[in-house]
Design a protein around this motif. Structure first.
Motif, short mmCIF file in Angstrom:
data_model
loop_
_atom_site.label_atom_id
_atom_site.label_comp_id
_atom_site.label_asym_id
_atom_site.label_seq_id
_atom_site.Cartn_x
_atom_site.Cartn_y
_atom_site.Cartn_z
N ILE A 60 53.57 27.14 51.86
CA ILE A 60 52.61 26.05 52.01
C ILE A 60 52.61 25.27 50.68
O ILE A 60 52.13 25.77 49.66
CB ILE A 60 51.18 26.59 52.30
N PRO A 61 53.17 24.06 50.70
CA PRO A 61 53.25 23.30 49.45
C PRO A 61 51.87 22.93 48.91
O PRO A 61 50.90 22.92 49.67
CB PRO A 61 54.02 22.04 49.86
N PRO A 62 51.79 22.65 47.61
CA PRO A 62 50.50 22.27 47.04
C PRO A 62 49.97 20.99 47.67
O PRO A 62 50.71 20.21 48.24
CB PRO A 62 50.79 22.06 45.56
N CYS A 63 48.69 20.81 47.53
CA CYS A 63 48.03 19.63 48.07
C CYS A 63 48.12 18.53 47.02
O CYS A 63 47.67 18.71 45.88
CB CYS A 63 46.57 20.03 48.25
N MET A 64 48.70 17.39 47.36
CA MET A 64 48.80 16.32 46.38
C MET A 64 47.54 15.46 46.44
O MET A 64 47.15 15.00 47.51
CB MET A 64 50.05 15.47 46.59
N ILE A 65 46.90 15.29 45.28
CA ILE A 65 45.64 14.58 45.23
C ILE A 65 45.83 13.12 44.77
O ILE A 65 45.25 12.21 45.33
CB ILE A 65 44.64 15.30 44.28
N LEU A 66 46.63 12.96 43.73
CA LEU A 66 46.95 11.60 43.28
C LEU A 66 48.45 11.49 43.02
O LEU A 66 49.06 12.41 42.48
CB LEU A 66 46.19 11.25 41.99
N LYS A 67 49.02 10.37 43.42
CA LYS A 67 50.44 10.14 43.13
C LYS A 67 50.60 9.82 41.64
O LYS A 67 49.60 9.58 40.95
CB LYS A 67 50.96 8.97 43.96
N SER A 68 51.83 9.78 41.16
CA SER A 68 52.02 9.56 39.72
C SER A 68 51.51 8.18 39.29
O SER A 68 51.15 7.98 38.15
CB SER A 68 53.47 9.78 39.32
N LYS A 86 48.59 27.76 48.21
CA LYS A 86 49.29 28.86 48.87
C LYS A 86 48.47 30.16 48.75
O LYS A 86 47.63 30.29 47.86
CB LYS A 86 50.70 29.03 48.31
N GLU A 87 48.70 31.05 49.70
CA GLU A 87 47.97 32.31 49.70
C GLU A 87 48.96 33.46 49.81
O GLU A 87 50.05 33.29 50.34
CB GLU A 87 46.98 32.35 50.88
N VAL A 139 44.60 20.55 53.59
CA VAL A 139 43.28 19.95 53.35
C VAL A 139 42.18 21.01 53.46
O VAL A 139 41.30 21.09 52.61
CB VAL A 139 43.03 18.78 54.35
N PHE A 140 42.24 21.84 54.50
CA PHE A 140 41.19 22.84 54.70
C PHE A 140 41.16 23.82 53.53
O PHE A 140 40.11 24.16 52.99
CB PHE A 140 41.40 23.63 56.00
N ARG A 141 42.35 24.29 53.14
CA ARG A 141 42.39 25.26 52.05
C ARG A 141 41.88 24.65 50.76
O ARG A 141 41.13 25.26 50.00
CB ARG A 141 43.82 25.74 51.85
N CYS A 142 42.31 23.41 50.53
CA CYS A 142 41.91 22.75 49.29
C CYS A 142 40.39 22.53 49.28
O CYS A 142 39.73 22.76 48.27
CB CYS A 142 42.67 21.43 49.16
N ALA A 143 39.84 22.15 50.43
CA ALA A 143 38.39 21.90 50.51
C ALA A 143 37.61 23.18 50.21
O ALA A 143 36.59 23.18 49.54
CB ALA A 143 38.03 21.37 51.89
N ARG A 144 38.12 24.28 50.72
CA ARG A 144 37.45 25.56 50.50
C ARG A 144 37.60 26.04 49.07
O ARG A 144 36.63 26.41 48.41
CB ARG A 144 38.05 26.61 51.43
N ARG A 145 38.84 25.98 48.59
CA ARG A 145 39.11 26.47 47.25
C ARG A 145 38.31 25.69 46.20
O ARG A 145 37.77 26.27 45.26
CB ARG A 145 40.61 26.34 46.98
N THR A 146 38.22 24.39 46.37
CA THR A 146 37.56 23.58 45.35
C THR A 146 36.06 23.46 45.59
O THR A 146 35.36 22.75 44.88
CB THR A 146 38.15 22.15 45.32
N GLY A 147 35.58 24.14 46.62
CA GLY A 147 34.13 24.18 46.85
C GLY A 147 33.54 22.95 47.53
O GLY A 147 32.32 22.76 47.53
N ILE A 148 34.38 22.12 48.13
CA ILE A 148 33.85 20.96 48.87
C ILE A 148 33.05 21.47 50.08
O ILE A 148 32.03 20.90 50.45
CB ILE A 148 34.99 20.01 49.31
N VAL A 149 33.53 22.54 50.68
CA VAL A 149 32.72 23.20 51.72
C VAL A 149 32.55 24.67 51.37
O VAL A 149 33.40 25.26 50.71
CB VAL A 149 33.37 23.14 53.13
N ASP A 150 31.44 25.24 51.84
CA ASP A 150 31.24 26.66 51.63
C ASP A 150 31.75 27.41 52.86
O ASP A 150 32.22 26.82 53.82
CB ASP A 150 29.76 26.97 51.38
#
Ligand code: ARG
Length: 588
Positions: free
Chosen positions: A310-318, A302-303, A359-370
């Protein structure tokens, strides 16, 4: 190449300057009173305040400067202060000549080409293609072609859905039906058969049967979930089955897309990026982006400026399983690594927009893309039936792509045979070519984001804003050009002369729109712009055709000029439909 509108704007700008005003006031646009003039400039209205003068006084002065401009044959200052313009027929003809000799028909190709990956198609292996996939394929293919025409390096990636529950379902159903197959024998150590244990039509029957059963039978569903997870962990027998499923379906998909004149550079899928996931997730945790929440692993996206949550991005289920999101992130990672794209464009149903925002926000925030890599989403609307609801079969089921195309082709065949200008022998092939134009134009002529009504009757009509109408116009031009050659004429002789009547001039004025149209269509990712353009050109051509003697023209110089104009019209129309992803038959 400089656009006609720019030439006119420059001429007006110079005139404003000469008369003592800001040249920026000289912007020319297409007239909104075509009964009075072809183009107009409203700069005098806009400048009146700054110069503390009545607009018509400014307009008068500018018009006086333009009295003997080579660009215009009419410049009129009209109250309260508009400048009405008609382009000079000589100037227009010389512009047409330049356009004719430009290999890109006046389109300015990109000075520094970018690498663009377009993610479109997105079919799910072993599930039948449906109309949603049709839109992605049609729109994505067109944008790919437009971007390439603009000089960019474009890779189309089909991004197969090949790693989901449907695979576990098929494996489970197969196990029930043929439990003795070696794939299900845990003690089997030999080589698995190289021939698949099913054909494509069996596979197409297996999936819906399994899917139906899993909804009614919980044990069955759990079995399918387990099979999916075992497959994803690499169980040998299941991997072998998976390879069979892939081979059989991909061959079928290729055939289907080929029929649609759609082709991909990359046939990658969700399965290809699974190896990236463990390291990607580990890094997200180490960098402090991913954290545990109720057993699941999530990344906040979220911003502060968000107006809706904007809910968090879920990466792995439990249970540790990865999700659609995880796969899309890993795909970006792989694309970055293998192709280093400047942009990745997704052409997907607009109902998936939130997924891509995350996905886009997560990719940017985590540095997958610059910040240099643009991630963009072109969400398209729903294709509805005449009842305004998502397109269904008469029985209310999901419409399969093949059936839809078959329906269109049948309707097209009927209409072509009614038209009777073609011998029965090639009517069927012609119906396929024209049918594809009906489907694609019917889709692309709408702004992608909008829902539209799929209307077989309207789309297959030879009249109105339809693909068949455009093709009919092209075929008409080609047949005149052919007759001209049969009568001993040669294309490309003489030169384009100033228009001899209004409809000829109007046609020329439409044709020059090719460059700006293609450039805008690329900028805005909007193939509908090209549809609107060719519809205008086709209308202008047909009016011209009805009012002008072409093959009967007696002056040889004029006849050659008309033929050249026809050939240029054909060329812009054929180039345009190629950018939309269909082609014209020789006859109709
Ligand atoms: N297979 C997905 C579906 O049928 C579409 C995939 C779109 N592309 C992507 N990268 N997620 O809904």
């Amino acid at each position: 190449m400089k656009k006609l509108m720019e030439c006119m704007t420059e001429e007006l700008g110079k005139a404003f300057e000469k008369a003592g005003y800001d040249p920026a006031l000289g912007r020319v646009s297409v007239s909104n009173r075509p009964d009075l003039c072809e183009y107009q400039c409203n700069g005098a209205m806009a400048g009146a305040k700054a110069y503390k003068k009545a607009p018509f006084m400014i307009a008068d002065e500018v018009a006086a400067v333009l009295a003997d401009s080579p660009v215009f044959e009419k410049v009129e200052s009209v109250r309260p202060g508009f400048i009405n313009l008609d382009v000079s027929a000589e100037f227009l003809a010389s512009y047409m000549k330049k356009m004719e000799s430009d290999e890109n028909l006046s389109v300015d190709r990109a000075a520094s080409p970018r690498t663009i990956i377009i993610d479109y198609g997105g079919p799910n292996v072993a599930k039948p293609l449906h109309v949603g996939h049709l839109r992605s394929a049609i729109i994505g293919e067109s944008i790919k072609r437009i971007a390439r025409f603009m000089g960019h390096k474009v890779l189309g990636d089909i991004h197969l859905g090949d790693w989901g529950l449907q695979m576990g379902l098929i494996i489970t159903e197969l196990r029930k039906r043929q439990p003795d197959l070696p794939y299900f024998d845990d003690n089997f150590e030999g080589e698995y058969p190289s021939d698949p244990p099913f054909t494509i039509s069996e596979l197409e029957e297996i999936y819906p049967a399994a899917s139906k059963r899993s909804k009614e039978d919980e044990d069955y569903r759990n079995e399918a979930l387990l099979a999916t997870s075992l497959l994803q962990k690499g169980k040998r027998g299941y991997m072998a089955l998976w390879n069979h499923i892939m081979k059989v379906s991909v061959a079928d998909l290729k055939k289907n897309y080929e029929n649609l004149n759609v082709s991909f550079d990359l046939w990658k899928g969700e399965s290809d990026v699974q190896p990236y996931i463990p390291d990607m997730v580990k890094k997200m945790q180490e960098d402090g982006f991913a954290y545990e929440d109720q057993g699941a692993l999530i990344v906040d996206v979220k911003e502060d400026t968000d107006t809706k949550e904007i809910p968090p991005c879920m990466i792995l289920k439990s249970d540790g399983a990865s999700l659609y999101t995880t796969t899309d992130l890993a795909t970006i990672l792989e694309r970055k690594k293998l192709y280093d794209p400047d942009e990745i464009l997704y052409v997907v149903d607009k109902r998936q927009e939130l997924h891509f925002v995350q996905v886009f926000r997560c990719a940017r925030r985590t540095g997958i893309v610059d910040e240099h890599t643009v991630l963009s989403f072109l969400g398209f609307g729903t294709m509805n039936g005449k009842d305004g609801k998502p397109f269904k079969t008469r029985e209310g089921g999901v419409m399969r792509l093949e059936n839809l195309i078959a329906d269109i082709n049948e309707e097209m065949y009927k209409k072509i045979v009614e038209n009777r200008s073609v011998r029965d022998m090639d009517a069927e092939d012609t119906a396929k070519v024209v049918g594809l134009s009906a489907v694609k134009y019917g889709d692309l002529s709408n702004q992608a984001v909008k829902d539209y009504v799929f209307d077989v009757d309207r789309f297959t009509s030879f009249e109105g804003n339809t693909g068949p109408y455009i093709l009919y116009t092209i075929v008409r031009i080609k047949s005149i050009l052919n007759r001209y050659q049969e009568e001993g004429g040669h294309l490309g002789e003489g030169e384009i002369l100033p228009a001899g009547n209004k409809s000829e001039k109007d046609l020329m004025r439409q044709i020059v729109g090719f460059g700006p149209t293609v450039e805008d269509a690329f900028e805005e990712k909007a193939p509908h712009r090209i549809c609107a353009y060719i519809y205008d050109v086709a209308n202008a051509f047909n009016s011209f055709y009805h009012e002008t003697r072409i093959l009967g023209e007696e002056d040889p110089g004029r006849k050659k000029s008309l033929i050249r104009l026809l050939d240029l019209t054909r060329k812009v129309l054929e180039t345009s439909i190629d950018l939309l992803g269909f082609s014209a038959p020789e006859r109709m």
